[in-house]
Design a protein around this motif. Structure first.
Motif, PDB file in Angstrom:
ATOM      1  N   ARG A   1       0.816  -1.219   0.000  1.00 34.69           N
ATOM      2  CA  ARG A   1       0.000   0.000   0.000  1.00 34.69           C
ATOM      3  C   ARG A   1       0.851   1.271   0.000  1.00 34.69           C
ATOM      4  NH1 ARG A   1      -3.398  -3.695   2.331  1.00 34.69           N
ATOM      5  NH2 ARG A   1      -5.586  -3.499   1.712  1.00 34.69           N
ATOM      6  N   GLN A   2       2.165   1.118   0.056  1.00 31.44           N
ATOM      7  CA  GLN A   2       3.041   2.286   0.069  1.00 31.44           C
ATOM      8  C   GLN A   2       3.128   2.910  -1.322  1.00 31.44           C
ATOM      9  OE1 GLN A   2       6.804   1.064   1.688  1.00 31.44           O
ATOM     10  NE2 GLN A   2       5.951   0.573   3.700  1.00 31.44           N
ATOM     11  N   TRP A   3       3.318   4.217  -1.356  1.00 35.61           N
ATOM     12  CA  TRP A   3       3.336   4.969  -2.607  1.00 35.61           C
ATOM     13  C   TRP A   3       4.443   4.480  -3.551  1.00 35.61           C
ATOM     14  CZ3 TRP A   3       1.347   7.386  -6.364  1.00 35.61           C
ATOM     15  CH2 TRP A   3       2.057   8.301  -7.151  1.00 35.61           C
ATOM     16  N   VAL A   4       5.641   4.198  -3.006  1.00 35.48           N
ATOM     17  CA  VAL A   4       6.779   3.864  -3.867  1.00 35.48           C
ATOM     18  C   VAL A   4       6.575   2.561  -4.642  1.00 35.48           C
ATOM     19  CG1 VAL A   4       8.475   5.138  -2.507  1.00 35.48           C
ATOM     20  CG2 VAL A   4       7.984   2.745  -1.950  1.00 35.48           C
ATOM     21  N   TRP A   5       5.682   1.691  -4.148  1.00 37.31           N
ATOM     22  CA  TRP A   5       5.456   0.408  -4.816  1.00 37.31           C
ATOM     23  C   TRP A   5       4.322   0.466  -5.839  1.00 37.31           C
ATOM     24  CZ3 TRP A   5       8.607  -3.597  -4.925  1.00 37.31           C
ATOM     25  CH2 TRP A   5       9.559  -3.734  -3.897  1.00 37.31           C
ATOM     26  N   GLN A   6       3.637   1.585  -5.950  1.00 41.04           N
ATOM     27  CA  GLN A   6       2.525   1.687  -6.895  1.00 41.04           C
ATOM     28  C   GLN A   6       3.042   1.713  -8.332  1.00 41.04           C
ATOM     29  OE1 GLN A   6      -0.671   1.506  -5.546  1.00 41.04           O
ATOM     30  NE2 GLN A   6       0.607   1.176  -3.732  1.00 41.04           N
ATOM     31  N   PHE A   7       2.204   1.237  -9.250  1.00 40.87           N
ATOM     32  CA  PHE A   7       2.564   1.253 -10.664  1.00 40.87           C
ATOM     33  C   PHE A   7       2.498   2.675 -11.209  1.00 40.87           C
ATOM     34  CE2 PHE A   7       1.042  -3.239 -10.412  1.00 40.87           C
ATOM     35  CZ  PHE A   7       2.239  -3.849 -10.791  1.00 40.87           C
ATOM     36  N   VAL A   8       3.444   3.004 -12.083  1.00 38.79           N
ATOM     37  CA  VAL A   8       3.456   4.325 -12.729  1.00 38.79           C
ATOM     38  C   VAL A   8       2.248   4.485 -13.636  1.00 38.79           C
ATOM     39  CG1 VAL A   8       4.740   5.821 -14.323  1.00 38.79           C
ATOM     40  CG2 VAL A   8       5.962   4.504 -12.566  1.00 38.79           C
ATOM     41  N   PHE A   9       1.830   3.397 -14.265  1.00 40.42           N
ATOM     42  CA  PHE A   9       0.682   3.430 -15.175  1.00 40.42           C
ATOM     43  C   PHE A   9      -0.384   2.452 -14.690  1.00 40.42           C
ATOM     44  CE2 PHE A   9       4.484   4.363 -17.792  1.00 40.42           C
ATOM     45  CZ  PHE A   9       4.203   5.708 -18.066  1.00 40.42           C
ATOM     46  N   PRO A  10      -1.124   2.817 -13.647  1.00 43.45           N
ATOM     47  CA  PRO A  10      -2.111   1.907 -13.071  1.00 43.45           C
ATOM     48  C   PRO A  10      -3.355   1.774 -13.937  1.00 43.45           C
ATOM     49  CG  PRO A  10      -2.233   4.024 -11.988  1.00 43.45           C
ATOM     50  CD  PRO A  10      -1.068   4.111 -12.939  1.00 43.45           C
ATOM     51  N   ALA A  11      -4.039   0.657 -13.771  1.00 47.40           N
ATOM     52  CA  ALA A  11      -5.303   0.431 -14.471  1.00 47.40           C
ATOM     53  C   ALA A  11      -6.371   1.376 -13.941  1.00 47.40           C
ATOM     54  CB  ALA A  11      -5.740  -1.018 -14.286  1.00 47.40           C
ATOM     55  N   SER A  12      -7.408   1.574 -14.719  1.00 50.30           N
ATOM     56  CA  SER A  12      -8.474   2.503 -14.319  1.00 50.30           C
ATOM     57  C   SER A  12      -9.406   1.894 -13.278  1.00 50.30           C
ATOM     58  CB  SER A  12      -9.277   2.931 -15.554  1.00 50.30           C
ATOM     59  OG  SER A  12      -9.814   1.780 -16.206  1.00 50.30           O
ATOM     60  N   THR A  13      -9.393   0.563 -13.145  1.00 50.00           N
ATOM     61  CA  THR A  13     -10.274  -0.099 -12.178  1.00 50.00           C
ATOM     62  C   THR A  13      -9.485  -1.094 -11.335  1.00 50.00           C
ATOM     63  OG1 THR A  13     -10.838  -1.819 -13.800  1.00 50.00           O
ATOM     64  CG2 THR A  13     -12.304   0.101 -13.662  1.00 50.00           C
ATOM     65  N   ARG A  14     -10.046  -1.412 -10.177  1.00 54.63           N
ATOM     66  CA  ARG A  14      -9.449  -2.438  -9.313  1.00 54.63           C
ATOM     67  C   ARG A  14      -9.940  -3.820  -9.749  1.00 54.63           C
ATOM     68  NH1 ARG A  14     -11.113   1.706  -5.775  1.00 54.63           N
ATOM     69  NH2 ARG A  14     -13.097   0.603  -5.468  1.00 54.63           N
ATOM     70  N   CYS A  15      -9.188  -4.856  -9.401  1.00 55.46           N
ATOM     71  CA  CYS A  15      -9.581  -6.216  -9.756  1.00 55.46           C
ATOM     72  C   CYS A  15      -9.002  -7.193  -8.736  1.00 55.46           C
ATOM     73  CB  CYS A  15      -9.112  -6.570 -11.166  1.00 55.46           C
ATOM     74  SG  CYS A  15      -7.319  -6.577 -11.319  1.00 55.46           S
ATOM     75  N   LYS A  16      -9.336  -8.471  -8.908  1.00 54.83           N
ATOM     76  CA  LYS A  16      -8.861  -9.503  -7.979  1.00 54.83           C
ATOM     77  C   LYS A  16      -7.537 -10.081  -8.473  1.00 54.83           C
ATOM     78  CE  LYS A  16     -11.793 -12.390  -6.067  1.00 54.83           C
ATOM     79  NZ  LYS A  16     -12.734 -13.541  -5.860  1.00 54.83           N
TER      80      LYS A  16
END
Length: 323
Positions: free
Chosen positions: A219-234
């Motif tokens: 959940r930390q900011w540094v681990w987030q994807f630079v180009f995230p998907a528009s929706t959440r998924c499983k």
């Protein structure tokens, strides 16, 4: 009396072995698909009852009847070798002597600098940004999609490409011209991430076993994807609700549309920008070893193919007609 647990199905054992080796989810899907096709080809016989002759028959069928490419046949062979070595623990001592698919040596399609600019001008938003990185940094499509915040080093104008092809990492440049729009894009990504956190989400998948080692890192900011998907998924592996990176197909369609609008009569895909990156660096006088490191090629022979597609005609030879 408690009943003994049922043994895992073969394909589930394959999945476990792939994850133990820290292979990607895509590799897991590919291996499972080839092993399933191998079993169905032999009328659902268990691989433990089969061996080299059955593998040879399957690979020959792929080459002769299905006319697959050499790389596809090699992929099937890798999946079957993995099955016998790491799942069934049955090393194959005999040589596998199947009819091999014919490998073809194709020169990569390369755009001129003007053509690259024309394609980019017909793109917008996040897709334009990704294509700028494919061309400006020499990234593979998958590498660009899997970039995380911590991989971008703005002060030193570089990108750390982690766990790329062959599970190796490398450094490449972060173009100055893309840094400002990239920072503006990351502000929007951070806003979306904060909204996810407020709703009790905000997690991403972590490589290898980091999720167990650092329970809150996802959940930390540094681990987030630079180009995230528009929706959440499983997450197909853990079952958790996460936000993956963008899917490659969206960019592939956007590139095809932009190429058509730019009026370019070449077969252009996302990987074309990486080919163009390497070729243009050669044209600008950079040495082949430097380009090899930027591209992450293990063997310089792979990089040498770009010397054959320089904008100098056939093999760099001047035509006698032009004297």
């Amino acid at each position: 009396m408690q009943a003994e647990p049922r043994p895992k199905k073969l394909l589930d054992q394959v999945r476990d072995a792939v994850r133990l080796k820290h292979y990607s989810y895509r590799t897991e899907q590919t291996y499972v698909q080839w092993i399933r096709r191998f079993i169905l080809f032999h009328n659902k016989r268990h691989p433990q009852e089969m061996g080299v002759p059955e593998i040879e028959a399957f690979l020959t069928h792929l080459a002769v009847q299905e006319h697959v490419a050499a790389s596809t046949q090699n992929q099937a062979l890798s999946a079957l070798l993995f099955l016998y070595r790491h799942v069934l623990q049955l090393p194959l001592d005999e040589r596998i002597d199947a009819i091999r698919a014919k490998s073809s040596r194709k020169l990569p399609t390369v755009l001129t600098s003007e053509e690259v600019r024309a394609v980019i001008q017909h793109m917008s938003g996040v897709h334009r940004l990704i294509v700028q990185l494919l061309y400006g940094s020499g990234l593979r499509l998958r590498e660009a999609m899997q970039l995380r915040i911590k991989d971008l080093d703005f002060p030193q104008s570089q990108i750390v490409v982690r766990d790329a092809k062959g599970q190796e990492s490398r450094l490449t440049m972060l173009p100055n011209s893309v840094q400002m729009p990239l920072k503006e894009h990351l502000q929007q990504v951070k806003h979306t991430h904060q909204q996810d956190l407020n709703l009790g989400y905000g997690a991403v998948t972590l490589p290898f076993a980091l999720a167990r080692k650092y329970p809150n890192a996802n959940r930390q900011w540094v681990w987030q994807f630079v180009f995230p998907a528009s929706t959440r998924c499983k997450d197909p592996r853990s079952g958790a609700i996460v936000r993956f990176h963008l899917h490659e197909s969206g960019l592939q369609k956007a590139v095809k549309r932009a190429v058509r609008q730019a009026g370019i009569q070449k077969r252009v895909g996302c990987h074309t920008f990486r080919h163009s990156f390497a070729t243009h660096l050669l044209e600008n006088g950079y040495d082949i070893r430097t380009i090899q490191e930027l591209l992450g090629h293990k063997d310089v022979k792979t990089t040498m193919i770009y010397t054959h597609v320089l904008n100098r005609g056939g093999r760099g030879v001047r035509s006698p007609l032009d004297r």
